[in-house]
Design an enzyme around this catalytic site. Sequence first.
Site, mmCIF file in Angstrom:
data_model
loop_
_atom_site.group_PDB
_atom_site.id
_atom_site.type_symbol
_atom_site.label_atom_id
_atom_site.label_comp_id
_atom_site.label_asym_id
_atom_site.label_seq_id
_atom_site.Cartn_x
_atom_site.Cartn_y
_atom_site.Cartn_z
ATOM 1 N N ASN A 1 0.418 -1.668 0.427
ATOM 2 C CA ASN A 1 0.101 -0.242 0.245
ATOM 3 C C ASN A 1 0.864 1.247 0.020
ATOM 4 O O ASN A 1 1.864 1.080 -0.561
ATOM 5 C CB ASN A 1 -1.118 -0.132 1.302
ATOM 6 C CG ASN A 1 -0.664 0.216 2.358
ATOM 7 O OD1 ASN A 1 0.960 -0.652 2.480
ATOM 8 N ND2 ASN A 1 -0.770 1.340 3.494
ATOM 9 N N CYS B 1 1.866 2.795 2.877
ATOM 10 C CA CYS B 1 2.890 2.885 3.683
ATOM 11 C C CYS B 1 3.678 1.591 3.535
ATOM 12 O O CYS B 1 4.837 1.416 4.803
ATOM 13 C CB CYS B 1 2.573 3.470 4.866
ATOM 14 S SG CYS B 1 1.837 5.349 4.546
ATOM 15 N N GLU C 1 3.058 -1.263 4.358
ATOM 16 C CA GLU C 1 2.396 -2.520 5.445
ATOM 17 C C GLU C 1 1.557 -3.463 5.604
ATOM 18 O O GLU C 1 1.047 -4.614 6.096
ATOM 19 C CB GLU C 1 2.622 -1.764 7.149
ATOM 20 C CG GLU C 1 1.088 -0.723 6.343
ATOM 21 C CD GLU C 1 0.525 0.027 6.454
ATOM 22 O OE1 GLU C 1 -0.021 1.299 6.416
ATOM 23 O OE2 GLU C 1 1.586 0.481 5.891
#
Length: 913
Positions: A555, A557, A559
Site C-alpha cells: 500500500n 506505506c 505495511e
Amino acid sequence: MFSEEQVSKYQVTKRNGLAVPYDGQKVIGAVKKAVIAVKGSHAQGSQHLQHLAQSIVEQIESKVQRTMPDGGIIHIEDIQDNVELYLMRAGEQQVARAYVIYREEHSKNRQDLNIKIEDTLQEFTVVHRDNSETWVESDIYSLVSSACEMYREVSSERLWKLIKPSLYDGIKFNELWLLLIMNARSLIAEEPNYSKVAAHFLLNKLKQEVLTTFPTITQDDNLYRKAFRISIDFGIEKGILDNQLSKFDLEQLAEAILPERDRQFDYLGLQTLYDRYFLRSDETPFELPQVMFMRIAMGLAVNESQQNRRAIEFYRLLSSFDFMCSTPTLFNSGTVRPQLSSCYLTHIGDSLSEIYQGLSDNAMLSKWAGGLGNDWTPVRALGSFINGTRGTSQGIIPFLKVANDTAVAVNQGGKRKGAVCAYLETWHLDIEDFLELRKNTGDERRRTHDMNTANWIPDLFMKRVFLDQDWTLFSPSEVSDLHQLYGREFELRYEYYEELAQAGRLKQYKSIRAKELWQKMLSMLFETGHPWITFKDPCNVRSPQQHRGVVHSSNLCTEITLNTNDDEIAVCNLGSVNLNNHWTIEGIDKEHLKNTIRTAIRMLDNVIDLNFYPVKKAKVSNLKHRPIGLGMMGYQDVLYRAKISFDSIEAVELSDRISEAFSFYAIEASANLAVERGCYDSFNGSLWQQGIFPLDSLRQLEKSRGSDYCTFNYQSELDWSFLKEQVKKTGIRNSNIIAIAPTATIANIVGVCQSIEPTYQNLFVKSNLSGEFLVINKYLVSELKDAGLWDASMIDDIQYYQGDVGRIDRIPNKLKALFKTAFSIDPRWLVEAASRRQKWIDQAQSLNLYMQEPSGMKLDNLYKTAWSRGLKTTYYLRSLAATEVYTHSSDRVDVEAEQTLCRLDDLECEVCQ
C-alpha cells in the site's frame, strides 16, 4: 497507589479554591525534592528515595480511603501536613524540616505575588464576538495559576511574567487565549510539562467555542455531559452525524464520559485534534475531546447487539490512549459517510479502459480519505504492439503522470492531499524509466513529483545480484503470467522466457547485469527517496491467503500485503496499540495488553461491516476476506523507560518478546471472535486453516528461497499449539490481522513516539496553524534532572547541537547511548529489530531506514541484509548531508540538505494512521 477508579473519586482543593483531580505523583515529586535538597543529587534514583516517597503516598492514600471511603475533597494543606508527619515517623527529621522551609518559601512567594497583583488591579476590556466584559489582571492570573498548579515543575510566576506585558485594553477573547497558549508553548523547551499547561489553555478555548455554538449550556461540572447530548443532536440535525446515533441511550453514555482524561493531552496532541479532527459547523468545532471519542465509539458500536455497553467499552479504550484508531476512522466514524478504512490496493489492467477505470477508482477512493497502492506491472511496456490501433504503446510512464495529477487534484475534501504509491516488478521493460520518475531533472512530462513509487522485487533478482549474473527485462504483454507467479514457479517460468528471448521468439526484451540495475535502484533511492525497496516473494510465500491469489503490491506505506485481482480491490482497516501504556517496571503487562487487543480487534472487525465503500470491488473484497491491520506505537518510549539503547541486542530481544505476545493475543482475539461471529468466507484452504502461523511461514520462505540466502531467527517463548488447534477447529475471523503502520499523526495525539521508530531528534521545531515552537524529548529532560544536569546551560547546549546529546561532554555516556537519535544509530539495528517483529506478523511493517552518511557500499549491505533477514518491505530511506535544516510540521516534515533531499511527509503517512 490508588487505581484509576479510586483516583476519580477524590478532588484536591488548592489555595485559590480550585478543585483538581488528586495526583499521587505530585506527592512523590515533592518528597523527592525535599530529600535531594538535604542529601544532595547523589540520592537521585536511589531505591531508598523511591521506597520512601512511595511509602508516604500509600500512607496518605490509606488514610484518605479510611476517612472518606466514598470519595470527597481533600485540602492541599492537609496533604502537606501528612507528608511532614510521615517523614518524621520515617526518621527523616532533616528532610521534614527542609519540606517545611520549602512550604514557607512558596507561601511567601504567593503572598508577594498576590500583593503585587492587588496593588495593580488594572482593568481592561475583553471583547467577545457579540459583547464585551471587564476583567482585571487577577482574573488572568487565576487562569494561569489554576493551570500551573495541576502539573509538576511549572511556575505560574514564570509564566505570568511573560503574559502580563502583552495584556491590553480591548483584547479579543480569542487573542487572550492565544496569548496564554503561545507563552506556555514558549517554555516547553525548558520544561516539557508546560506542554500540558498550553493544552489546558487550548481546552478552555475550545470549551468557550463550544459554548458559543450551544449558548444554552453553562460551564459547570456537568458541561461535558450536557455538551455530549446536545452535540450529538446538533450533528444529526446538521446532516453531519448518522441518525442511528440517536438510538443509543445518550444519558447512559453521557454519564460514562470521563472529563479528567483530557489531562492526558499534551499541547501537540490536542492542537492536532483541534486543527483537523473535531467535527465543525461553519468552521467552528462543536466537539470536545471526550465527546469526539464517544462519538467514534458509538459509530463503531452501531451494529452491536448491546450498543451502549460496547460503545462505553470502545470509548474507555480510546480515551485511555491504550489504543487509537487510524485517521479515517477518527474523521468519519458516526458520520453519514463512514469511510473508516485506511488503505486500498488496486490492480491496473492492460487495456485503455482498464487503465482509466483504475484512475477513476483512485479518484473515488482518494476523495474519501483512502491511501492507495497501485499495481502497474500488467501494463505493457514502451514500444509494445497494440492490436486495436496497429500502433505501439507509450508504456506506463504517461499513465503514471496522470495518476500523479489525479492524486493532487483530489485532495480529500480539503483535509489533506491525495496520496498514492505505484508498484512495478523488476523484470518490467519500463523499470529503468520508472526508477527516474522522482528525479528533479529531465523531461517533466515523464516525472511524477507528487506520487510515491516502489520496486516489487522477486527473490530471483536478488540471487542474481549476489551471483553477479545477468537479468532480463520483458514486456508483460508477452510474459503476462510472470505477474501471477512467485517462488520456484516464478523462477522456472522466468528462465523459460529467457530461453525464448535468446532463441528470438520474443519481440521485446533487454539483458542487463543484475548488479547494474540494483546499483541504479539504490542510487535513485539515495537521490530521490524513491522507489522504495519491497520484496515480492516474502509477501506471497508467507501470505495466509495464497490459496486465493497473489499479492501484487503493498500500500501507500508498505505495511499492507493483500491479494488483488481484476475483480477485487484489497482494503485494510488500521489501528495501533500504545505500547507505552502497557509497560510497567516489571515489563509488558501482558494481561493489560491482551485485554486491549481483544477490544481493538473487535473494533477493527466492526469497521468492515460499517464502512462506506466508494467502489464496489472494494466492498466485495473486504467482506469476503475481512482483513485488518493491528499495529503498535510507542516502542521507543518503552526503550526509554526500560533504559535500553535502541542499538543493542537487548532492544532486539525486547522487540522479539513484545511482538510474539502481541501476535499471540491478536490471533487469539480474532479466533475467539470467529467463535462468536463466524470465520471469514475464504478461510478454507488458507494457511490459518492448515495450522501454518507466521513463524511457520518463515520456514516455508527459507525452503522456497534456499537456506544459503536466509539468516532467519526462529526463537520463540510461547506455546502456540493450543491456539493452532483452536483455529483449525473453529476458524479465524480475519484473513490478515497484524500490520505496523507509521502512526505519524495518532502518535502525536496520544503523545508517544511514532510506530516502531527511533526518536528522530531530541529537539526540533514543530509548526502548526498557530505558529512554531520547540519540542524537547521529555524522557531526556527527566533523566538529566535526575542526574542534576538540567539547567539553563544544558538547554543552550542541546539547542546549539540540535538535540545531539552525543556532542555534550558533561552528559554521561550511558545517557548518550540511551538518547541516540535516528541518524546516530547504525540502521542495521533497525533491520535486526524489524526482522524479529516480521517473523510474528502476517502482513508487513512500515520501516524507515536512516543513514547519516550514505555510500553505495553501505546501502548495498543494508538492503541485502534486510532481504536476507526476511523483511517483506522497507519504506523511506532517510539521509542527511553536511548541512541540515530541521522543520517538523503537522502538514509536512522536511529535511533539506545540500546534496540530498528526503521528504518526511506526515500527510502521506497519516493516510494510513
